[in-house]
Design a protein around this motif. Structure first.
Motif, short mmCIF file in Angstrom:
data_model
loop_
_atom_site.label_atom_id
_atom_site.label_comp_id
_atom_site.label_asym_id
_atom_site.label_seq_id
_atom_site.Cartn_x
_atom_site.Cartn_y
_atom_site.Cartn_z
N PHE A 44 5.29 -20.49 2.90
CA PHE A 44 4.75 -21.81 3.20
C PHE A 44 3.30 -21.93 2.73
O PHE A 44 2.54 -20.96 2.74
CB PHE A 44 4.79 -22.08 4.70
N GLY A 45 2.92 -23.15 2.35
CA GLY A 45 1.52 -23.47 2.15
C GLY A 45 0.84 -23.63 3.50
O GLY A 45 1.48 -23.56 4.55
N ALA A 58 10.62 -6.33 -1.87
CA ALA A 58 10.42 -6.49 -0.43
C ALA A 58 10.10 -7.94 -0.11
O ALA A 58 9.32 -8.57 -0.80
CB ALA A 58 9.28 -5.58 0.03
N GLY A 59 10.72 -8.44 0.93
CA GLY A 59 10.47 -9.82 1.32
C GLY A 59 11.15 -10.83 0.42
O GLY A 59 10.74 -11.99 0.36
N SER A 60 12.20 -10.40 -0.28
CA SER A 60 12.78 -11.27 -1.30
C SER A 60 13.49 -12.47 -0.71
O SER A 60 13.73 -13.42 -1.43
CB SER A 60 13.77 -10.48 -2.15
N TYR A 61 13.82 -12.44 0.58
CA TYR A 61 14.49 -13.60 1.15
C TYR A 61 13.51 -14.57 1.77
O TYR A 61 13.90 -15.58 2.31
CB TYR A 61 15.49 -13.15 2.22
N GLN A 62 12.23 -14.27 1.69
CA GLN A 62 11.26 -15.06 2.41
C GLN A 62 11.03 -16.43 1.82
O GLN A 62 11.05 -16.63 0.61
CB GLN A 62 9.92 -14.33 2.44
N LEU A 63 10.81 -17.36 2.70
CA LEU A 63 10.35 -18.70 2.34
C LEU A 63 8.85 -18.70 2.61
O LEU A 63 8.43 -18.49 3.75
CB LEU A 63 11.07 -19.73 3.20
N ARG A 98 10.65 -20.51 -2.53
CA ARG A 98 11.43 -19.28 -2.49
C ARG A 98 11.80 -18.94 -3.93
O ARG A 98 12.17 -19.82 -4.70
CB ARG A 98 12.68 -19.45 -1.64
N PHE A 127 10.69 -26.71 -1.20
CA PHE A 127 11.02 -27.46 0.02
C PHE A 127 9.77 -28.17 0.54
O PHE A 127 8.65 -27.72 0.33
CB PHE A 127 11.50 -26.50 1.13
N PHE A 151 4.15 -29.50 5.08
CA PHE A 151 4.15 -28.16 4.50
C PHE A 151 5.07 -28.10 3.29
O PHE A 151 6.23 -28.52 3.36
CB PHE A 151 4.63 -27.12 5.52
N TYR A 181 8.53 -29.70 4.36
CA TYR A 181 8.80 -29.83 5.80
C TYR A 181 7.66 -30.66 6.40
O TYR A 181 6.53 -30.66 5.92
CB TYR A 181 8.82 -28.46 6.48
N TYR A 193 12.97 -22.34 -5.81
CA TYR A 193 13.55 -23.26 -4.86
C TYR A 193 12.37 -23.82 -4.06
O TYR A 193 11.56 -23.06 -3.53
CB TYR A 193 14.51 -22.55 -3.90
N LYS A 204 14.51 -30.91 -0.63
CA LYS A 204 14.45 -29.66 -1.39
C LYS A 204 14.79 -29.91 -2.85
O LYS A 204 15.49 -30.87 -3.20
CB LYS A 204 15.44 -28.64 -0.81
N PRO A 239 14.43 -17.10 -5.97
CA PRO A 239 15.73 -16.43 -5.84
C PRO A 239 15.92 -15.27 -6.81
O PRO A 239 16.83 -14.47 -6.64
CB PRO A 239 16.74 -17.54 -6.12
#
Lengths: 118, 118
Positions: free
Chosen positions: A108-109, A101-106, A94, A34, A90, A36, A32, A49, A96
Motif C-alpha cells: 500500500f501507499g 519473499a513476500g511475493s503474495y504481498q499487496l 502487487r 488497486f 490508498f 481502496y 496488479y 482494480k 504477480p
C-alpha cells in the motif's frame, strides 16, 4: 521489490468539480493495481482494480482509474466530487511475477486525504 | 454477506503488557491477513494465512508478535510484550482465493482494533 507512491498527502476539491488522486508504482513485471478508500474509524473498502485489458477501469461510487504503463501511474478520478467522497484513499500494487519473499504481498501507499469542500 | 468481524475495537495497555486481537473472516474466505496501520502510513502486512497455514510472515516481529488460525477460520494476533511503537490500528482482512490468477481477488477489511500502548 514492489513499491507504490502517493505524492500528495492531501487533495482539496470543491463539490461538483472533477477530482484526481495520484499514484505511481514500481514493479519488475506487469502490475496488479488497486484503489481502496478508508472512512474514519473504519477498515479499507475496495474501489477498483486493474489486472489487464482496458486501461480505463471503472469502479464503485462513480470512481475510475487510468492505467498508464509508460508513466507507471494509476491515478484515481471522478468527474464530479461529492462531499461524501471525503476520506483517505490508498493505492496498492502487487507484482504477480515476483516469487521471492513476500511475493503474495499487496503493498500500500501511505494514503491521500481527500477533502471535498461544499 | 456478513463482513469481517474484529474485536475489540479499542485497547489501551501499558508497555510490556500483552494483548490479543480476534478476527472472524467472511464465511468461505480461505485467505486471511493481518495488517498493521500506523498513523499517517499505509497498512503493512504482518502475516498471511491460507486456510490454517502461514503463507507469508516475513514482516512479523516474531520476538513479540504471534498469530494463529486454528481450524482455518478465526484468527488471533498476540503481542507480548508490547512496546510503545506498537501503537497502531490492527486490521484483519480476508479474500476468497489466493495464488495463480487469483492474486487479483480484492481484500475485505474489518474495522480494525486501535491499540494504544502507554
Amino acid at each position: 521489490a514492489q513499491s507504490v507512491a502517493q505524492p500528495e498527502d492531501q487533495v482539496n476539491v470543491a463539490e461538483g468539480n472533477p477530482l484526481t488522486v495520484k499514484c505511481t508504482y514500481s514493479v519488475s513485471g506487469n502490475p496488479y493495481l488497486f484503489w481502496y478508500v478508508q472512512y474514519p474509524n473504519r477498515g479499507l473498502q475496495f474501489l477498483l482494480k486493474y489486472i489487464t485489458g482496458d486501461n480505463l477501469v471503472k469502479g464503485s461510487y462513480g470512481f475510475e482509474a487510468e492505467f498508464n504503463k509508460s508513466q507507471t501511474s494509476f491515478h484515481l478520478k471522478k468527474p464530479s466530487a461529492l462531499v461524501s467522497d471525503s476520506a483517505l484513499y490508498f493505492c496498492a500494487v502487487r507484482d504477480p511475477s515476483y516469487s521471492g519473499a513476500g511475493s503474495y504481498q499487496l503493498t500500500f501507499g501511505k494514503g491521500t486525504k481527500l477533502s471535498v469542500i461544499p | 454477506e456478513a463482513g469481517v468481524a474484529q474485536s475489540p475495537r479499542y485497547k489501551i495497555i501499558e508497555k510490556r503488557q500483552s494483548v490479543a486481537f480476534w478476527c472472524n473472516p467472511i464465511s468461505g474466505h480461505a485467505t486471511l491477513y493481518w495488517y498493521q496501520q500506523i498513523l499517517g502510513q499505509g497498512p503493512k502486512l504482518l502475516i498471511q494465512f491460507q486456510n490454517n497455514g502461514v503463507v507469508d510472515d516475513s514482516q512479523l516481529p516474531k520476538d513479540r508478535f504471534s498469530a494463529e488460525r486454528l481450524k482455518g477460520v478465526d484468527s488471533t494476533l498476540k503481542i507480548q510484550p508490547a512496546k510503545l511503537e506498537d501503537s497502531a490500528v490492527y486490521l484483519c482482512a480476508s479474500s476468497s482465493r489466493m495464488g495463480g490468477s487469483s492474486y487479483n481477488s480484492p481484500l475485505h477489511f474489518g474495522n480494525g482494533t486501535r491499540l494504544t500502548v502507554t
